[in-house]
Write an enzyme that holds these catalytic residues in place. Structure first.
Site, mmCIF file in Angstrom:
data_model
loop_
_atom_site.group_PDB
_atom_site.id
_atom_site.type_symbol
_atom_site.label_atom_id
_atom_site.label_comp_id
_atom_site.label_asym_id
_atom_site.label_seq_id
_atom_site.Cartn_x
_atom_site.Cartn_y
_atom_site.Cartn_z
ATOM 1 N N LYS A 138 41.304 -39.273 59.838
ATOM 2 C CA LYS A 138 41.547 -39.624 61.207
ATOM 3 C C LYS A 138 42.701 -38.589 61.691
ATOM 4 O O LYS A 138 43.674 -38.650 60.874
ATOM 5 C CB LYS A 138 42.112 -40.917 61.294
ATOM 6 C CG LYS A 138 42.249 -41.519 62.753
ATOM 7 C CD LYS A 138 42.961 -42.858 62.805
ATOM 8 C CE LYS A 138 43.357 -43.301 64.531
ATOM 9 N NZ LYS A 138 44.033 -44.417 64.546
ATOM 10 N N ALA A 140 43.350 -47.902 69.603
ATOM 11 C CA ALA A 140 44.462 -48.040 70.217
ATOM 12 C C ALA A 140 44.609 -48.920 71.286
ATOM 13 O O ALA A 140 44.063 -48.651 72.463
ATOM 14 C CB ALA A 140 45.506 -46.665 70.459
ATOM 15 N N THR A 158 47.421 -53.562 65.185
ATOM 16 C CA THR A 158 48.520 -54.467 65.426
ATOM 17 C C THR A 158 48.239 -55.637 65.794
ATOM 18 O O THR A 158 48.905 -56.701 65.459
ATOM 19 C CB THR A 158 49.210 -53.696 66.726
ATOM 20 O OG1 THR A 158 49.958 -52.458 66.336
ATOM 21 C CG2 THR A 158 50.361 -54.391 67.132
#
EC number: 2.8.1.10
Length: 255
Positions: free
Chosen positions: A95, A182, A205
């Site tokens: 990545k 993201a 997250t």
């Protein structure tokens, strides 16, 4: 099944390893999510650092590892990190992340394209994290990237699909898998990405900082399945004018 390069994945939910309180909690959340591709920062692979051993539980799960170049600020730094990852993990999957601005962590498009072109030539399977720029995503595809990973919103912001309209264009034009990466802060955001036609999403997250990462991992798995199923079933067209689902015209006229 989702195919990227030469590998098939039974889950379209990819996960990260950062921000978890403990490695065992991270592993349990990944397992609950059903994710089969897990990304990890190369900078965390420090021999002897046993208190942050995330590699052992991931290997036990049998997931495919996707090392990332988080922390790289230039193409040269990213290429160097890629070589370290290939040596340490024995994988040519990568990545690609290059974000020189520590405040917003937005990817550098010029350095990303430069590094991607070089790494593809060196035999890496490159999945670049990039802005939701349709032109850039097409260029990354053209230089040989196995997928593109445009952002929904800044990393860790939990804002959802701020770039929704541009993501739709990228998905329409792409000839390689599109992984929305993201900013996905809730299962509903993941479902929305799939409803747009995304091939996969990467979530870190939102799972890691929740009160119950294992339950949240499971919630994201269900949302991804629902969003993908809705896309395949075909969503109804949007409109400003009402359209009755149970018209009574004939019945009323007969009275």
């Amino acid at each position: 099944m989702l195919t990227i390069a030469d590998h098939e994945f039974s889950s379209r939910l990819f996960t990260g390893t950062g921000k978890f309180a403990r490695p065992d909690l991270m592993a349990a959340a990944v397992e609950a999510s059903g994710s089969r591709l897990v990304t990890m920062a190369i900078k965390r692979l420090e021999p002897g650092k046993r208190h942050d051993d995330i590699l052992t539980p991931l290997l036990a799960l049998g997931v495919k590892l996707l090392p990332n170049t988080s922390g790289a600020k230039t193409a040269a730094e990213a290429v160097f990190a890629a070589h370290l990852a290939r040596e340490a993990l024995g994988t040519n999957w990568l990545k690609l992340e290059i974000h020189p601005d520590p405040k917003y962590l937005l990817p550098d498009p010029i350095e990303t394209l430069k590094a991607a072109e070089q790494l593809v030539k060196e035999g890496f399977v490159v999945l670049p994290y990039c802005g939701a720029d349709p032109v850039l995503c097409k260029r990354l595809e053209e230089v040989g990237c196995a997928a593109v990973m445009p952002l929904g919103a800044p990393i860790g912001s939990n804002q959802g699909l701020v770039t929704r309209d541009f993501l739709a264009i990228i998905i329409e034009q792409a000839r390689v898998p599109v992984v929305v990466d993201a900013g996905i802060g809730a299962p509903s955001h993941a479902a929305a990405a799939f409803e747009l036609g995304a091939d996969a999403v990467l979530v870190n997250t939102a799972i890691a900082v929740s009160r119950d990462p294992v339950a949240m991992g499971r919630a994201f798995a269900l949302a991804c399945e629902a969003g993908r199923s809705a896309y395949l079933a075909g969503l109804g067209a949007r409109g400003l004018q009402a359209s009755a689902s149970s018209p009574l015209t004939d019945f009323l006229e007969a009275l």
